[in-house]
Design a protein around this motif. Structure first.
Motif, short mmCIF file in Angstrom:
data_model
loop_
_atom_site.label_atom_id
_atom_site.label_comp_id
_atom_site.label_asym_id
_atom_site.label_seq_id
_atom_site.Cartn_x
_atom_site.Cartn_y
_atom_site.Cartn_z
N VAL A 220 0.90 -1.20 -0.10
CA VAL A 220 0.17 -0.16 -0.01
C VAL A 220 1.05 1.18 -0.04
N ASP A 221 0.53 2.08 -0.94
CA ASP A 221 1.38 3.46 -1.00
C ASP A 221 0.25 4.36 -1.05
N ASP A 222 0.81 5.76 -0.83
CA ASP A 222 -0.27 6.87 -1.05
C ASP A 222 -0.51 7.00 -2.57
N PHE A 223 0.45 7.14 -3.41
CA PHE A 223 0.22 7.11 -4.96
C PHE A 223 1.13 6.09 -5.71
N CYS B 121 -1.50 7.43 -17.39
CA CYS B 121 -2.31 8.25 -16.48
C CYS B 121 -2.19 9.86 -16.67
N GLU B 122 -3.24 10.59 -16.43
CA GLU B 122 -3.23 11.95 -16.65
C GLU B 122 -3.06 12.63 -15.11
N SER B 123 -3.55 11.80 -14.12
CA SER B 123 -3.40 12.33 -12.89
C SER B 123 -2.91 11.18 -11.84
N GLU B 124 -2.21 11.50 -10.79
CA GLU B 124 -2.03 10.50 -9.71
C GLU B 124 -3.11 9.99 -9.10
N PHE B 125 -4.23 10.38 -9.22
CA PHE B 125 -5.54 9.73 -8.84
C PHE B 125 -6.27 8.69 -9.85
N ASP B 126 -5.60 8.69 -11.07
CA ASP B 126 -6.34 7.61 -11.97
C ASP B 126 -6.09 6.36 -11.72
N ARG C 77 -3.71 4.26 -1.51
CA ARG C 77 -4.53 4.86 -0.51
C ARG C 77 -4.99 6.09 -1.05
N ARG C 78 -4.48 7.21 -1.44
CA ARG C 78 -5.21 8.55 -1.67
C ARG C 78 -6.06 8.32 -2.78
N PRO C 79 -5.79 7.70 -4.01
CA PRO C 79 -6.90 7.61 -5.19
C PRO C 79 -8.11 6.63 -4.76
#
Length: 146
Positions: free
Chosen positions: A46-49, A60-65, A94-96
């Motif tokens: 598990v990583d944040d991004f 990916c266009e965003s780190e949330f994709d 985690r964040r996405p």
């Protein structure tokens, strides 16, 4: 919302990396035994991004994709471990995951289970229907979240 429910949320923080990892461990433990046995050696991280290299590689266009990712040689490809090869692994981000959870009407535990099954499913070359069946079996025995 009652005062008691508001008080509970007032003290709630976003789950940490360790808490998401605990959800993933619980989700994995709830999967059918035959499935878990076939997953021997698959590591869950598990990583944040995702890192920049992964974002670029996946387009990916965003780190949330990207909610999760399987890396390794799946059983559908050959399944053979080659000397010097990194072990098969699943990453959950985690964040996405939290961003997606905030925008949809499902529990965080269900979302983590869904992404975990989907990513491990790549290891086996499973169809979406196969993964839905495994996820449904896990839902039948996963305790509901408080």
């Amino acid at each position: 919302m009652s005062g008691r429910a508001a008080d509970r949320w007032a003290e709630t923080r976003a789950p940490s990396l360790a808490e998401i990892e605990a959800l993933a461990d619980a989700a994995f433990a709830a999967l059918p035994e035959e499935f878990r046995t076939l997953c021997a050696g698959v590591r869950i991280h598990v990583d944040d991004f995702p890192d920049e290299e992964t974002l670029t590689e996946m387009g990916c266009e965003s780190e949330f994709d990207l909610l999760g990712l399987f890396r390794g040689v799946g059983l559908a490809q050959s399944g053979e471990v080659v000397s010097g090869q990194m072990p098969n692994a699943v990453w959950l981000y985690r964040r996405p995951l939290l961003d997606y959870w905030a925008e949809h009407d499902e529990t965080l535990g269900h979302l983590v289970t869904h992404v975990l099954v989907h990513e491990i499913g790549h290891h086996f070359g499973l169809s979406d229907d196969d993964m839905a069946g495994i996820e449904a079996a896990a839902d039948d025995i996963t305790p509901s979240e408080a």
